[in-house]
Design an enzyme around this catalytic site. Structure first.
Site, PDB file in Angstrom:
ATOM      1  N   LYS A  56     -10.152   7.902  11.291  1.00 48.88           N
ATOM      2  CA  LYS A  56     -11.222   8.025  12.284  1.00 48.88           C
ATOM      3  C   LYS A  56     -12.522   8.580  11.686  1.00 48.88           C
ATOM      4  CE  LYS A  56      -9.282   7.234  16.620  1.00 48.88           C
ATOM      5  NZ  LYS A  56      -7.858   7.524  16.515  1.00 48.88           N
ATOM      6  N   GLU A 207       2.070  -1.325  18.606  1.00 49.49           N
ATOM      7  CA  GLU A 207       1.928  -0.326  19.667  1.00 49.49           C
ATOM      8  C   GLU A 207       3.257   0.345  19.949  1.00 49.49           C
ATOM      9  OE1 GLU A 207      -1.029  -2.001  23.018  1.00 49.49           O
ATOM     10  OE2 GLU A 207       0.879  -3.048  22.863  1.00 49.49           O
TER      11      GLU A 207
HETATM   12  C1  LIG Z   1      -6.872   6.796  16.908  1.00 45.49           C
HETATM   13  C2  LIG Z   1      -5.661   6.583  16.101  1.00 45.49           C
HETATM   14  C3  LIG Z   1      -4.955   5.356  16.129  1.00 45.49           C
HETATM   15  C4  LIG Z   1      -5.356   4.223  17.029  1.00 45.49           C
HETATM   16  O1  LIG Z   1      -6.622   3.732  16.694  1.00 45.49           O
HETATM   17  P1  LIG Z   1      -7.445   2.769  17.650  1.00 45.49           P
HETATM   18  O2  LIG Z   1      -8.685   2.478  16.936  1.00 45.49           O
HETATM   19  O3  LIG Z   1      -7.657   3.517  18.939  1.00 45.49           O
HETATM   20  O4  LIG Z   1      -6.591   1.577  17.887  1.00 45.49           O
HETATM   21  C5  LIG Z   1      -3.869   5.196  15.290  1.00 45.49           C
HETATM   22  N1  LIG Z   1      -3.455   6.197  14.485  1.00 45.49           N
HETATM   23  C6  LIG Z   1      -4.094   7.386  14.426  1.00 45.49           C
HETATM   24  C7  LIG Z   1      -3.578   8.428  13.508  1.00 45.49           C
HETATM   25  C8  LIG Z   1      -5.217   7.624  15.235  1.00 45.49           C
HETATM   26  O5  LIG Z   1      -5.855   8.791  15.176  1.00 45.49           O
END
Ligand SMILES: *Cc1c(COP(=O)(O)O)cnc(C)c1O
Length: 326
Positions: A56, A207
């Site tokens: 992120k 998912e």
């Molecule tokens: C946010 C997150 C996800 C999912 O990411 P998206 O962009 O919302 O699909 C997966 N793994 C981790 C560790 C995250 O922080």
């Protein structure tokens, strides 16, 4: 409806240049045990070793680096109880931009502390009676802050795509790529990178079984909304895909797969025991799905994105000890 200009590979490439001096180029790891078990070449892109512990940071940094001087001075606002909050707080700190993070009143103390540790101002709300998006929009308007959402934003998507770009640059074209899926920022960004750099690669979103809104959306051709799913994969407890992420996913992704919490714990245990890595439950989605269909991957070159490693260490220990959450 407003026109949405979807990001493309050029945006991912530009993001990669933009964030190069700030984000880690994370390692790609392999395991002989996995390769022997799969009869395939499996490459793990380890975003659990990214700054603040998850991919992120890439999207947040890419977005904040494009702020105008006025936006920088006024500040950024984000709503999240998880990795996006810490990503925005850290990116803002590095750029000396004031950050406000909207978190639920009952957010884990460790996450609130981590966000504050990066210098972020934390504003709490009651998740049962208040709407965080509305609070975010009101605060943004009142204080002139720029709202950066966790996934449904072109610059965030482009930033998240840089991990898959690095993976394919490092190991060459892939036959299949497995990507953790919440709101789809990581999956849509990865798909933009993979489509361009490895056009024959089959891209899979993964998912939690309890929250298969993405799978339902792909199959029905429209964004399906669900109640907050009950799963240990807290980074994927999203209720719906986004208006930017869904059309990209629809046009690039082979399929969306699901895995159970038990499969996530088995993958987490494997990473700990055999690869000496702490991976958070959500970060195990891609590998858990690849493992479940390993017979179809025989002889192939497979990429798996490990999305993050932020998990409360006591909770992690309980998972490994085989204790279930109530
Ligand atoms: C946010 C997150 C996800 C999912 O990411 P998206 O962009 O919302 O699909 C997966 N793994 C981790 C560790 C995250 O922080």
């Amino acid at each position: 409806m407003t026109e949405r200009k979807l990001p493309d590979y050029g945006d991912v490439a530009a993001a990669a240049e933009r964030i190069a001096n700030y984000a880690h180029r994370t390692p790609v790891m392999t395991s002989r045990t996995v390769n022997a078990d799969f009869g395939a070449e499996v490459y793990f892109k380890c975003e659990n070793f990214q700054r603040m512990g998850a991919f992120k940071f890439r999207g947040a940094m890419n977005a904040l680096l494009q702020f105008t001087p006025e936006q920088r001075a006024a500040g950024v606002v984000a709503f999240s109880s998880g990795n996006h909050a810490q990503a925005v707080a850290l990116a803002a700190k590095l750029l000396s931009i004031p950050a406000t993070i909207i978190m639920p009143l009952d957010a884990p103390a460790a996450k609130v502390a981590a966000t504050k540790g990066y210098g972020g101002r934390v504003v709490t709300y009651d998740r049962y009676t208040e709407d965080r998006e509305q609070i975010g929009r009101e605060l943004a308007q009142k204080e002139g802050l720029t709202l950066i959402p966790p996934y449904d934003h072109p610059q965030v998507i482009a930033g998240q795509g840089t991990a898959a770009k690095e993976l394919i640059e490092d190991v060459g074209p892939l036959d299949a790529l497995f990507v953790c899926l919440g709101g789809g920022g990581l999956l849509s960004g990865s798909a933009l990178a993979a489509r361009h750099l490895s056009p024959r690669c089959a891209i899979y979103g993964v998912e939690p079984e309890a929250g298969n809104d993405g799978q339902q959306s792909l199959r029905s051709g429209q964004i399906v909304h669900i109640e907050t799913p009950k799963t240990i994969a807290d980074g994927a407890q999203t209720q719906h895909l986004g208006h930017y992420t869904f059309p990209i996913i629809q046009h690039t992704v082979e399929d969306i797969l699901t895995v159970s919490d038990d499969e996530l714990i088995a993958a987490m245990t494997f990473f700990a025991e055999r690869m000496k890595m702490v991976v958070e439950p959500t970060g195990c989605l891609g590998f858990a799905a690849a493992r479940a269909r390993k017979s179809s991957l025989r002889g192939k070159k497979v990429g798996v994105i490990i999305s993050g490693g932020n998990v409360d260490i006591h909770r992690y220990a309980r998972f490994l000890a085989g204790e279930r959450e109530s």
